[in-house]
Motif scaffolding. Sequence first.
Motif, PDB file in Angstrom:
ATOM      1  N   LYS A   1      60.220 -54.499  90.540  1.00  0.00           N
ATOM      2  CA  LYS A   1      60.283 -53.368  91.340  1.00  0.00           C
ATOM      3  C   LYS A   1      61.349 -53.252  92.475  1.00  0.00           C
TER       4      LYS A   1
ATOM      5  N   ALA B   1      64.501 -51.719  90.979  1.00  0.00           N
ATOM      6  CA  ALA B   1      64.712 -50.590  90.523  1.00  0.00           C
ATOM      7  C   ALA B   1      65.718 -49.792  91.400  1.00  0.00           C
ATOM      8  N   GLU B   2      66.284 -50.411  92.668  1.00  0.00           N
ATOM      9  CA  GLU B   2      67.427 -49.835  93.450  1.00  0.00           C
ATOM     10  C   GLU B   2      68.643 -50.182  92.807  1.00  0.00           C
TER      11      GLU B   2
ATOM     12  N   VAL C   1      57.385 -49.276  87.626  1.00  0.00           N
ATOM     13  CA  VAL C   1      58.379 -48.639  88.408  1.00  0.00           C
ATOM     14  C   VAL C   1      58.072 -47.049  88.183  1.00  0.00           C
ATOM     15  N   LYS C   2      58.833 -46.363  88.960  1.00  0.00           N
ATOM     16  CA  LYS C   2      58.585 -44.726  88.897  1.00  0.00           C
ATOM     17  C   LYS C   2      59.236 -44.425  87.146  1.00  0.00           C
ATOM     18  N   PRO C   3      58.331 -43.652  86.524  1.00  0.00           N
ATOM     19  CA  PRO C   3      58.289 -43.445  85.265  1.00  0.00           C
ATOM     20  C   PRO C   3      59.597 -42.430  85.114  1.00  0.00           C
ATOM     21  N   SER C   4      60.382 -42.575  83.968  1.00  0.00           N
ATOM     22  CA  SER C   4      61.700 -41.806  84.000  1.00  0.00           C
ATOM     23  C   SER C   4      61.468 -41.092  82.501  1.00  0.00           C
TER      24      SER C   4
ATOM     25  N   ILE D   1      60.083 -50.131  81.573  1.00  0.00           N
ATOM     26  CA  ILE D   1      60.892 -49.070  81.392  1.00  0.00           C
ATOM     27  C   ILE D   1      62.066 -48.779  80.508  1.00  0.00           C
TER      28      ILE D   1
END
Length: 231
Positions: free
Chosen positions: A74, A77-78, A138-141, A188
């Motif tokens: 997580k 992710a940055e 993490v944020k889905p893309s 992801i």
Amino acid sequence: MKKLSLFAGLLLLLVVGTAAHAEDARPFLTAKDVDLTMILPPPPADDSAQTKAEIGEVLTLQVTRTPEMEARAKADAEENVWRFADVMGPKFTKEALPKLNAFFERVVATEGAVVDPAKDFWKRPRPHMLSDLVKPIVKPSTSGAWPSGHTTVGTMMGIILADMVPEKRAEIMTRAWEYGHNRVVAGIHYPSDIEMGRIAGAVIASNLQHDSDFEKEYEEAKAELRSVLGL
């Protein structure tokens, strides 16, 4: 009251200006300089045995990853060089290294300028788009998965940092490899996206060495980094 309003306005301008600087960093290279569609092979078909096997690998990690692995995935992710602080040491901070920060903002911008057109060209669906069983942490893309942009930039940052501080090359490159693998841990990306990202990152890093603009800022950032680290 007028003084307070003026102060608030100046503060807002500072915040907005800082954000704009980060977003507007100028890439050193673009897809016109490095065309990944001419270098990388196309991704496996969505219904291929390889893609199905890779979804299986993602699902296996999904049930075996530890809380610590999840936390690191997580955090990774940055997309910034400060994720390498755990191997670079406590002096490796944005505040202490303004030239390095500006330099690596341009490195990150370069990844986007080179990789995004390739992602859009191949449009490989991400694992959670092909299997409802995959639950990213993490944020889905929905952008193309091939190659992994995070892995590309992580590889670029690792190679460049290792050139600046060869004394820590092994630790830096191990961290760069983990940075890419954490995209699979996060659910992801497929493992092959990571492999292509590492190839893309190495290719872009090699091409950067022939750019005079890059070389100038690299030397300034390197000198600042080694001075701050006492090397």
